[in-house]
Design an enzyme around this catalytic site. Structure first.
Site, short mmCIF file in Angstrom:
data_model
loop_
_atom_site.label_atom_id
_atom_site.label_comp_id
_atom_site.label_asym_id
_atom_site.label_seq_id
_atom_site.Cartn_x
_atom_site.Cartn_y
_atom_site.Cartn_z
CE1 TYR A 1 57.68 32.13 52.43
CE2 TYR A 1 59.41 30.90 53.55
CZ TYR A 1 58.06 31.17 53.34
OH TYR A 1 57.11 30.48 54.07
N GLY B 1 44.03 34.10 52.83
CA GLY B 1 44.49 32.91 52.11
C GLY B 1 43.74 31.67 52.58
CB ALA B 2 40.25 31.38 53.80
CG ASN B 3 42.24 30.15 48.15
OD1 ASN B 3 42.64 31.23 48.57
ND2 ASN B 3 42.90 29.45 47.24
N1 LIG Z 1 53.51 24.83 54.04
C1 LIG Z 1 54.64 25.02 54.73
O1 LIG Z 1 55.47 24.11 54.84
C2 LIG Z 1 54.89 26.32 55.41
C3 LIG Z 1 56.04 26.45 56.20
C4 LIG Z 1 56.27 27.65 56.85
C5 LIG Z 1 55.37 28.69 56.74
N2 LIG Z 1 54.27 28.55 55.95
C6 LIG Z 1 53.36 29.71 55.87
O2 LIG Z 1 52.02 29.25 55.97
C7 LIG Z 1 51.16 30.20 55.33
C8 LIG Z 1 50.14 29.47 54.48
O3 LIG Z 1 50.81 28.89 53.37
P1 LIG Z 1 50.46 27.45 52.78
O4 LIG Z 1 51.63 26.58 53.08
O5 LIG Z 1 49.12 27.01 53.20
O6 LIG Z 1 50.51 27.79 51.22
P2 LIG Z 1 49.36 27.73 50.10
O7 LIG Z 1 48.71 26.41 50.08
O8 LIG Z 1 50.04 28.20 48.85
O9 LIG Z 1 48.33 28.81 50.58
C9 LIG Z 1 48.65 30.17 50.55
C10 LIG Z 1 47.39 30.98 50.50
O10 LIG Z 1 47.76 32.37 50.41
C11 LIG Z 1 47.04 32.95 49.33
N3 LIG Z 1 47.71 34.11 48.75
C12 LIG Z 1 48.90 34.13 48.08
N4 LIG Z 1 49.13 35.38 47.63
C13 LIG Z 1 48.08 36.15 48.00
C14 LIG Z 1 47.74 37.51 47.82
N5 LIG Z 1 48.50 38.34 47.11
N6 LIG Z 1 46.58 37.95 48.34
C15 LIG Z 1 45.77 37.12 49.04
N7 LIG Z 1 46.03 35.82 49.23
C16 LIG Z 1 47.18 35.35 48.71
C17 LIG Z 1 46.91 31.82 48.34
O11 LIG Z 1 45.93 32.13 47.37
P3 LIG Z 1 45.95 31.46 45.90
O12 LIG Z 1 45.41 30.08 46.08
O13 LIG Z 1 45.08 32.35 45.09
O14 LIG Z 1 47.38 31.44 45.45
C18 LIG Z 1 46.53 30.68 49.27
O15 LIG Z 1 45.18 30.77 49.61
C19 LIG Z 1 52.07 31.15 54.56
O16 LIG Z 1 52.18 32.36 55.28
C20 LIG Z 1 53.41 30.43 54.54
O17 LIG Z 1 54.50 31.35 54.48
C21 LIG Z 1 54.01 27.40 55.29
#
Ligand SMILES: NC(=O)c1ccc[n+]([C@@H]2O[C@H](COP(=O)([O-])OP(=O)(O)OC[C@H]3O[C@@H](n4cnc5c(N)ncnc54)[C@H](OP(=O)(O)O)[C@@H]3O)[C@@H](O)[C@H]2O)c1
Length: 293
Positions: free
Chosen positions: A165, A13-15
């Site tokens: 979740y 999910g590097a993008n």
């Molecule tokens: N942001 C917060 O407040 C928060 C809080 C607690 C935990 N987290 C955790 O932090 C991590 C990163 O999340 P984020 O907040 O940065 O969210 P984000 O901006 O939505 O990034 C998530 C990344 O995961 C990728 N992804 C989703 N489904 C996938 C799949 N089936 N295969 C491969 N890649 C996939 C997404 O790709 P696409 O762009 O193609 O969708 C995106 O690159 C997650 O594990 C999340 O549970 C975040």
């Protein structure tokens, strides 16, 4: 944080969001970073943005859809064909859904993506890590794990996406903990660490309906930090020589949503090692993969 060079890291999910900032941090630290993303188009745009910030960044994109076990196997095969070692694996990708959804195999989509895909990915790459204390597997959990439980007889948690979740993020933590116990028992130097990022306004909330998103924003907006700061626990776990295998790190500020990284608060259910072993066996069955350490 120590400076590395010639080492290889994978960030899933590097993008976007935290994974993007983690990629920037790992590239800045001198790692060659494999950006494991499900969309080539989004990954190419992200790669260009990383290069704009870190012109010396060494990056490669490989396709990975964590919700699809065949794609995970394809990714592992492609990675093994290109690289002989892996130094750091950051199991970052994740989704948050408030609706009940399943993958093509009928498995609850958040459990499949956030936990099972990463479980299989780690199992398929575990023999590639050098036996070195700088070798790391970092798994992202969430504050949401704290009120969660496991529902192995109904992974949809009664069709409640929010509860599912929490369950998926608890699974990430139970898995990371159990992995470290097994690595230690086998005398390996490779460390498994778990982290949570606190809260940041990433793409994670895009799948929620507008009313839920607005309500959530109102409750937590003041507590959020930037995606760059939210990536710090992951970078700390991946790079610092102060970390302890099996530890759970996150921000230490108000409500653990932001602030300096150090040891974070776990749900006491994580002390139930029997539960972690049950999850491990279930994950082996569901992925049809023995996880050998
Ligand atoms: N942001 C917060 O407040 C928060 C809080 C607690 C935990 N987290 C955790 O932090 C991590 C990163 O999340 P984020 O907040 O940065 O969210 P984000 O901006 O939505 O990034 C998530 C990344 O995961 C990728 N992804 C989703 N489904 C996938 C799949 N089936 N295969 C491969 N890649 C996939 C997404 O790709 P696409 O762009 O193609 O969708 C995106 O690159 C997650 O594990 C999340 O549970 C975040």
């Amino acid at each position: 944080m120590s400076k590395q060079s010639g080492k290889v890291a994978i960030v899933t999910g590097a993008n976007n969001g935290i994974g993007f900032e983690t990629t920037v941090g790992m590239a800045e630290a001198g790692f060659h970073v494999v950006m494991a993303c499900r969309s080539l188009e989004k990954a190419a745009a992200a790669k260009a943005s990383v290069l704009a910030r870190i012109p010396s960044a060494s990056l490669e994109i490989l396709v990975l859809d964590l919700s699809d076990l065949t794609s995970v196997r394809g990714f592992a095969q492609a990675f093994r064909a290109r690289y002989s070692t892996l130094d750091v694996l950051i199991n970052n990708a994740g989704i948050l859904l408030y609706s009940a959804q399943t993958n093509a195999d009928g498995v609850e989509l958040q459990f499949a993506t956030n936990h099972l895909g990463h479980f299989l990915l780690t199992a398929l790459l575990i023999d590639m890590f050098p036996d070195d204390s700088a070798s790391r597997i970092v798994s992202l959990s969430s504050i949401a794990h704290k009120n969660a439980n496991t529902h192995f007889d109904d992974l949809t948690c009664g069709q409640d996406g929010g509860v599912a979740y929490g369950q998926s993020k608890l699974a990430c933590l139970l898995f990371g903990d159990e992995l470290d116990r097994q690595l230690t028992a086998s005398g390996k130097s490779l460390k498994s660490l778990t982290v949570h990022p606190g809260g940041s306004d990433s793409g994670l909330f895009n799948d929620l309906d507008e009313a839920t998103r607005a309500n959530m924003k109102e409750q937590v907006e003041q507590l959020l930090h930037s995606n760059e700061d939210a990536a710090k626990p992951s970078l700390f776990a991946a790079l610092s020589d102060q970390v302890k295998g099996g530890e759970y790190y996150g921000p230490t500020g108000p409500e653990e949503m932001s602030g300096k990284t150090w040891v974070a608060t776990r749900n006491p259910i994580c002390d139930d090692h029997g539960l972690a072993k049950r999850l491990w066996r279930l994950s082996e069955e569901m992925t049809d993969q023995t996880f050998a350490i």
